[in-house]
Structures are given as C-alpha cells and as structure tokens.
Design a protein around this motif. Structure first.
Motif, PDB file in Angstrom:
ATOM      1  N   GLU A  74       0.827  -1.206   0.000  1.00 33.29           N
ATOM      2  CA  GLU A  74       0.000   0.000   0.000  1.00 33.29           C
ATOM      3  C   GLU A  74       0.866   1.263   0.000  1.00 33.29           C
ATOM      4  O   GLU A  74       0.551   2.239  -0.670  1.00 33.29           O
ATOM      5  N   TYR A 120      -5.130   3.229  -6.293  1.00 38.36           N
ATOM      6  CA  TYR A 120      -5.471   4.192  -5.248  1.00 38.36           C
ATOM      7  C   TYR A 120      -6.752   4.994  -5.466  1.00 38.36           C
ATOM      8  O   TYR A 120      -7.090   5.843  -4.645  1.00 38.36           O
ATOM      9  N   ASP A 121      -7.501   4.742  -6.523  1.00 37.89           N
ATOM     10  CA  ASP A 121      -8.715   5.538  -6.777  1.00 37.89           C
ATOM     11  C   ASP A 121      -9.721   5.500  -5.629  1.00 37.89           C
ATOM     12  O   ASP A 121     -10.512   6.431  -5.475  1.00 37.89           O
ATOM     13  N   ARG A 122      -9.673   4.476  -4.815  1.00 35.28           N
ATOM     14  CA  ARG A 122     -10.622   4.401  -3.707  1.00 35.28           C
ATOM     15  C   ARG A 122     -10.458   5.554  -2.715  1.00 35.28           C
ATOM     16  O   ARG A 122     -11.340   5.832  -1.909  1.00 35.28           O
ATOM     17  N   TYR A 123      -9.330   6.265  -2.778  1.00 30.24           N
ATOM     18  CA  TYR A 123      -9.109   7.417  -1.902  1.00 30.24           C
ATOM     19  C   TYR A 123      -9.756   8.691  -2.437  1.00 30.24           C
ATOM     20  O   TYR A 123      -9.745   9.709  -1.762  1.00 30.24           O
TER      21      TYR A 123
END
Length: 124
Positions: A16, A98-101
C-alpha cells in the motif's frame, strides 16, 4: 546494473505504501518518508504529490540515491528519471491502485503536473 527480482517487484508493487530515504552528502540516510508506489511492468515509480518543492523530492533528486522499504523488502536504490513514454501507464497504475481514496487525493499524483515529478526506482 542490478535489477529487481520478480518477488521484489510483486511485494513492493502490492504494498500500500513505500518508505523512501535519500542519502545525505555524508552517505547517511535521511529519515524515511511514506508515500505511494506503483509498478508498471518491471519498473517501480513514485511521484511527489505536492510538486517539485516537496522536501523529500528535492532531497531525493539532489542525492540521486537512497533506500526504500515496502512489502517486507528493503533495498538501496538509485532515483532515476522516468522515460517519456511511461507516464500514461504510471497514471493508470495509480488510478487502479489508489482511486478508492478519491479524486482529490489521487489527482495529486496523476496527470500532466505529475509527469515532471516522477521518479523511477532502480535497485543498486
């Protein structure tokens, strides 16, 4: 030149976050800074989320070398420029990972403004 092993690429690419420390002039390491890392093919990349004035980025590009650790791997590295043709793939890798951020955060490491602050990590 040393290359990443498949296992190192898998572990770092899946991590991560990555910790990066650049070398000082006396060859000691600066404190580690935590950041995002992406893998495209057999290469690993980091980008400065706050442009070229971010202290870790200035230190890394001035030093040209340091150490990274992520996914249980710790390696001395050289900080290299990214080839001009990799940026679309690097953007894609950042979005996939990382789009979930959300776009406000991911937007700091993708697009035209992120191109000049892209560092390719090369094992040494």
């Amino acid at each position: 030149m040393t290359t990443w092993t498949s296992e190192e690429l898998d572990k770092i690419g899946a991590a991560e976050e990555l910790q990066l420390a650049s070398l000082r002039k006396d060859d000691t390491l600066r404190p580690y800074v935590t950041m995002w890392v992406v893998r495209t093919g057999d290469d690993l990349y980091v980008r400065s989320a706050h442009g070229p004035d971010n202290p870790w980025y200035r230190n890394a590009t001035a030093a040209g070398a340091g150490r990274v650790r992520a996914g249980g791997v710790e390696r001395d590295v050289t900080f290299a420029d990214a080839a001009p043709d990799v940026h679309a793939g690097v953007d894609e890798a950042y979005h996939a990972k990382y789009d979930r951020y959300g776009p406000a955060i991911v937007g700091t490491v993708v697009g035209a403004e992120a191109i000049p602050v892209t560092i390719r990590l090369l094992p040494r």
